[in-house]
Design a protein around this motif. Structure first.
Motif, PDB file in Angstrom:
ATOM      1  N   TYR A 193       0.833  -1.197   0.000  1.00 44.95           N
ATOM      2  CA  TYR A 193       0.000   0.000   0.000  1.00 44.95           C
ATOM      3  C   TYR A 193       0.873   1.254   0.000  1.00 44.95           C
ATOM      4  CZ  TYR A 193      -3.696   3.183   1.730  1.00 44.95           C
ATOM      5  OH  TYR A 193      -4.589   4.217   1.893  1.00 44.95           O
ATOM      6  N   GLU A 194       1.864   1.304   0.896  1.00 45.97           N
ATOM      7  CA  GLU A 194       2.683   2.499   1.010  1.00 45.97           C
ATOM      8  C   GLU A 194       3.684   2.612  -0.137  1.00 45.97           C
ATOM      9  OE1 GLU A 194       4.204   3.135   4.950  1.00 45.97           O
ATOM     10  OE2 GLU A 194       2.172   3.377   5.763  1.00 45.97           O
ATOM     11  N   ALA A 195       4.082   1.488  -0.715  1.00 40.75           N
ATOM     12  CA  ALA A 195       4.961   1.546  -1.888  1.00 40.75           C
ATOM     13  C   ALA A 195       4.253   2.220  -3.056  1.00 40.75           C
ATOM     14  CB  ALA A 195       5.425   0.146  -2.287  1.00 40.75           C
ATOM     15  N   ASP A 196       2.958   1.962  -3.210  1.00 40.24           N
ATOM     16  CA  ASP A 196       2.192   2.608  -4.274  1.00 40.24           C
ATOM     17  C   ASP A 196       2.108   4.114  -4.055  1.00 40.24           C
ATOM     18  OD1 ASP A 196       1.849   0.132  -5.355  1.00 40.24           O
ATOM     19  OD2 ASP A 196      -0.337   0.086  -5.198  1.00 40.24           O
ATOM     20  N   ILE A 197       1.948   4.548  -2.792  1.00 39.69           N
ATOM     21  CA  ILE A 197       1.902   5.987  -2.497  1.00 39.69           C
ATOM     22  C   ILE A 197       3.281   6.603  -2.760  1.00 39.69           C
ATOM     23  CG2 ILE A 197       1.204   7.739  -0.831  1.00 39.69           C
ATOM     24  CD1 ILE A 197      -0.092   5.477   0.814  1.00 39.69           C
ATOM     25  N   CYS A 198       4.342   5.898  -2.360  1.00 35.06           N
ATOM     26  CA  CYS A 198       5.710   6.381  -2.615  1.00 35.06           C
ATOM     27  C   CYS A 198       5.958   6.567  -4.101  1.00 35.06           C
ATOM     28  CB  CYS A 198       6.731   5.413  -2.031  1.00 35.06           C
ATOM     29  SG  CYS A 198       6.917   5.498  -0.247  1.00 35.06           S
ATOM     30  N   TRP A 199       5.447   5.630  -4.898  1.00 35.88           N
ATOM     31  CA  TRP A 199       5.597   5.741  -6.357  1.00 35.88           C
ATOM     32  C   TRP A 199       4.941   7.016  -6.850  1.00 35.88           C
ATOM     33  CZ3 TRP A 199       2.801   6.440 -10.714  1.00 35.88           C
ATOM     34  CH2 TRP A 199       3.390   6.108 -11.944  1.00 35.88           C
ATOM     35  N   LYS A 200       3.740   7.293  -6.359  1.00 37.70           N
ATOM     36  CA  LYS A 200       3.016   8.498  -6.767  1.00 37.70           C
ATOM     37  C   LYS A 200       3.789   9.758  -6.364  1.00 37.70           C
ATOM     38  CE  LYS A 200      -1.485   8.511  -6.074  1.00 37.70           C
ATOM     39  NZ  LYS A 200      -2.298   8.722  -7.304  1.00 37.70           N
ATOM     40  N   ILE A 201       4.292   9.781  -5.118  1.00 35.72           N
ATOM     41  CA  ILE A 201       5.023  10.951  -4.633  1.00 35.72           C
ATOM     42  C   ILE A 201       6.291  11.169  -5.451  1.00 35.72           C
ATOM     43  CG2 ILE A 201       6.361  11.837  -2.671  1.00 35.72           C
ATOM     44  CD1 ILE A 201       4.217  10.518  -0.846  1.00 35.72           C
ATOM     45  N   GLU A 202       7.019  10.093  -5.724  1.00 33.87           N
ATOM     46  CA  GLU A 202       8.243  10.248  -6.516  1.00 33.87           C
ATOM     47  C   GLU A 202       7.930  10.762  -7.905  1.00 33.87           C
ATOM     48  OE1 GLU A 202      11.625   7.392  -8.439  1.00 33.87           O
ATOM     49  OE2 GLU A 202      11.366   7.279  -6.263  1.00 33.87           O
ATOM     50  N   ASN A 203       6.851  10.280  -8.503  1.00 35.89           N
ATOM     51  CA  ASN A 203       6.512  10.737  -9.841  1.00 35.89           C
ATOM     52  C   ASN A 203       6.163  12.225  -9.845  1.00 35.89           C
ATOM     53  OD1 ASN A 203       4.280  11.041 -12.219  1.00 35.89           O
ATOM     54  ND2 ASN A 203       5.850   9.530 -12.736  1.00 35.89           N
ATOM     55  N   VAL A 204       5.444  12.666  -8.816  1.00 34.77           N
ATOM     56  CA  VAL A 204       5.040  14.071  -8.719  1.00 34.77           C
ATOM     57  C   VAL A 204       6.239  14.976  -8.482  1.00 34.77           C
ATOM     58  CG1 VAL A 204       3.764  15.727  -7.288  1.00 34.77           C
ATOM     59  CG2 VAL A 204       2.684  13.572  -7.947  1.00 34.77           C
ATOM     60  N   ILE A 205       7.194  14.536  -7.670  1.00 40.93           N
ATOM     61  CA  ILE A 205       8.293  15.396  -7.226  1.00 40.93           C
ATOM     62  C   ILE A 205       9.551  15.245  -8.078  1.00 40.93           C
ATOM     63  CG2 ILE A 205       9.835  15.927  -5.286  1.00 40.93           C
ATOM     64  CD1 ILE A 205       6.870  16.771  -4.920  1.00 40.93           C
ATOM     65  N   ALA A 206       9.912  14.032  -8.423  1.00 38.79           N
ATOM     66  CA  ALA A 206      11.219  13.793  -9.040  1.00 38.79           C
ATOM     67  C   ALA A 206      11.224  13.894 -10.558  1.00 38.79           C
ATOM     68  CB  ALA A 206      11.746  12.411  -8.621  1.00 38.79           C
ATOM     69  N   HIS A 207      10.049  13.911 -11.174  1.00 45.82           N
ATOM     70  CA  HIS A 207       9.988  13.863 -12.639  1.00 45.82           C
ATOM     71  C   HIS A 207       9.367  15.117 -13.211  1.00 45.82           C
ATOM     72  CE1 HIS A 207      11.152   9.597 -12.849  1.00 45.82           C
ATOM     73  NE2 HIS A 207      10.439   9.454 -11.746  1.00 45.82           N
ATOM     74  N   GLU A 208       9.686  15.374 -14.475  1.00 46.68           N
ATOM     75  CA  GLU A 208       9.100  16.478 -15.225  1.00 46.68           C
ATOM     76  C   GLU A 208       8.778  15.987 -16.633  1.00 46.68           C
ATOM     77  OE1 GLU A 208       8.141  19.160 -13.966  1.00 46.68           O
ATOM     78  OE2 GLU A 208       9.287  19.375 -12.119  1.00 46.68           O
ATOM     79  N   GLY A 209       8.059  16.820 -17.391  1.00 45.51           N
ATOM     80  CA  GLY A 209       7.743  16.471 -18.774  1.00 45.51           C
ATOM     81  C   GLY A 209       6.862  15.245 -18.877  1.00 45.51           C
ATOM     82  N   PRO A 210       6.989  14.480 -19.955  1.00 46.63           N
ATOM     83  CA  PRO A 210       6.122  13.315 -20.167  1.00 46.63           C
ATOM     84  C   PRO A 210       6.285  12.234 -19.096  1.00 46.63           C
ATOM     85  CG  PRO A 210       7.267  13.918 -22.198  1.00 46.63           C
ATOM     86  CD  PRO A 210       7.893  14.715 -21.100  1.00 46.63           C
ATOM     87  N   GLN A 211       7.425  12.230 -18.383  1.00 35.22           N
ATOM     88  CA  GLN A 211       7.628  11.208 -17.345  1.00 35.22           C
ATOM     89  C   GLN A 211       6.783  11.497 -16.103  1.00 35.22           C
ATOM     90  OE1 GLN A 211      10.477  12.553 -19.016  1.00 35.22           O
ATOM     91  NE2 GLN A 211      10.187  10.771 -20.350  1.00 35.22           N
ATOM     92  N   ARG A 212       6.350  12.730 -15.923  1.00 36.41           N
ATOM     93  CA  ARG A 212       5.507  13.067 -14.760  1.00 36.41           C
ATOM     94  C   ARG A 212       4.054  12.848 -15.164  1.00 36.41           C
ATOM     95  NH1 ARG A 212       3.236  17.866 -12.900  1.00 36.41           N
ATOM     96  NH2 ARG A 212       4.513  19.205 -14.235  1.00 36.41           N
TER      97      ARG A 212
END
Length: 452
Positions: free
Chosen positions: A363-382
């Protein structure tokens, strides 16, 4: 309950003492840091959020020393096995480390990376049984299932053929309950045609079997309820606004439109992966490169997708999604918005999963994935680009749909479902839509639409 107010954080110099001599205090992780004992006052959610904001500003201004200092402070006050605030902050910490390491801002992150020796997020691949049990743990998805199924049942009354187009993040986990309800409600079982968008991108939750295998299981389940089901999966990509999916769907619908079948479009937490920016020109078939422009200059993929749905003249469109705004191009705004929304799943998990359980890790790994995508990525990867309910309502109206209210029976079913979960969950009605809440905060909305 967490209260998010703009409580000002003490100036950074009161948290982190200036570094006057880089050779001093070599036995500390970095010179100039307070001891762990002096960090206790910074453990509340407001201070953690402000520290994260300070860290973003340091990273974005290419201040490697200051960003490393703040990361060290965060690492001391936000253990991965702490309370919900600490685990939330730890997830943002990991995302910031990933962003800094990727951008090359902090070339001296070795110590921090060693502390988080495995920054890769281990998202679990669910079996069908695991995923079905997993989504039943919380109303996060069940709310949308229950509301949507009730609206669908009312809309398809009297039809002998029901074509359901399922654009769902949860791999058709809603469908067995809908099939069950149809079998119990209709004297003459209708033929169900199920068309699924088989997204080629990997977004949690992940499934450990192919859509062909999933379709076979769903067909067999429908047969056990004396219902004939036809299953079709169309390989799709949200990156191009499901354009190929819509085209194939249009051809399929033209063939069967004269038969008078009901066409139901079920959109469950999938549409926010469609890019909200306008893409300057459609890419060629051998190109994965997109050029992003302001969405005000021409039509965005989200707008084109909804207009394409409207052209199919569906019997019903159900739109369920998370009620937050993660679209800002400003990283600080995006971080604040994500922090003030994603505390909710961390807060709720304490009510239904014990620490150390495998399901809690998933459950928390899925939330971590979402947070990393929002914060660590830009452009089409976000790709985690949530929009709030008000913006989706305007999009639907602009695409020439009109909203309809959920019937009293539907609202009653949702309330009954919520009674099976923790007391913090609630339901409120906003005009034609209904909203799932946690301790009074909006979580997920459900809306139903007809062609205007």
């Amino acid at each position: 309950m967490m209260q998010f107010t703009e409580t000002p954080l003490p100036p950074l110099h009161q948290i982190i003492t200036p570094i006057s001599n880089p050779t001093m205090n070599r036995n500390r992780p970095w010179p100039g840091f307070p001891t762990s004992k002096s960090l206790g006052s910074f453990g509340d959610a407001n201070c953690m959020e402000q520290l994260l904001v300070h860290c973003v500003n340091a990273i974005e201004s290419n201040d490697a020393t200051l960003s490393q200092q703040i990361l060290w402070v965060l690492n001391n006050i936000a253990p991965p096995d702490g309370d919900s605030n600490q685990r939330l902050t730890c997830a943002f910490l990991r995302a910031l480390i990933a962003r800094a390491a990727k951008s090359g801002t902090c070339k001296l992150l070795a110590a921090m990376e060693n502390a988080h020796c495995n920054l890769a997020i281990d998202t679990h691949k669910f079996s069908i049984i695991e995923l079905a049990s997993f989504v039943d743990l919380t109303p996060w998805h069940r709310f949308g299932y229950t509301a949507a199924n009730a609206a669908i049942l009312e809309a398809v009354e009297g039809y002998l053929v029901i074509h359901i187009v399922d654009l769902s993040l949860t791999h058709c986990m809603q469908i067995p309950t809908l099939v069950d309800a149809i079998a119990n409600r209709f004297e003459v079982p209708p033929l169900i045609k199920l068309t699924v968008a088989g997204a080629t991108e990997d977004v949690p939750p992940l499934l450990d079997l192919s859509y062909e295998e999933l379709g076979s299981k769903l067909v067999n389940f429908a047969r056990s309820r004396n219902i004939i089901m036809e299953f079709r999966v169309i390989p799709s990509s949200y990156a191009d606004g499901f354009s190929s999916f819509i085209e194939q769907l249009r051809v399929q619908h033209l063939v069967y439109a004269e038969s008078g079948e009901a066409l139901v479009i079920n959109c469950h937490m999938m549409l926010h992966y469609i890019p909200e920016e306008t893409l300057s020109g459609i890419p060629s078939t051998n190109s994965n490169t997109y050029s992003y422009e302001s969405s005000s200059s021409s039509m965005s993929f989200r707008t084109m997708f909804l207009k394409s749905l409207r052209s199919l003249d569906p019997t019903l469109v159900v739109l369920v999604d998370e009620d937050a705004d993660l679209t800002s191009n400003n990283l600080v705004c995006r971080l604040r918005s994500a922090f003030n929304y994603l505390w909710i799943p961390y807060d709720t998990v304490d009510t239904f999963l014990p620490r150390g359980s495998r399901q809690r890790q998933w459950y928390e790994a899925d939330i971590c994935w979402k947070i990393e995508n929002v914060i660590a990525h830009e452009g089409p990867q976000r790709v985690e680009r949530l929009e709030p309910k008000c913006r989706w309502i305007q999009r639907m109206r602009n695409a020439n749909f009109r909203g309809i209210s959920f019937a009293d029976d539907a609202i009653s079913e949702v309330k009954t479902m919520l009674d099976e979960h923790a007391a913090g969950w609630g339901l409120k009605k906003e005009d034609d839509d209904i909203v799932l809440t946690w301790k009074g905060h909006n979580v997920v909305f459900a809306s139903a639409w007809l062609p205007a």
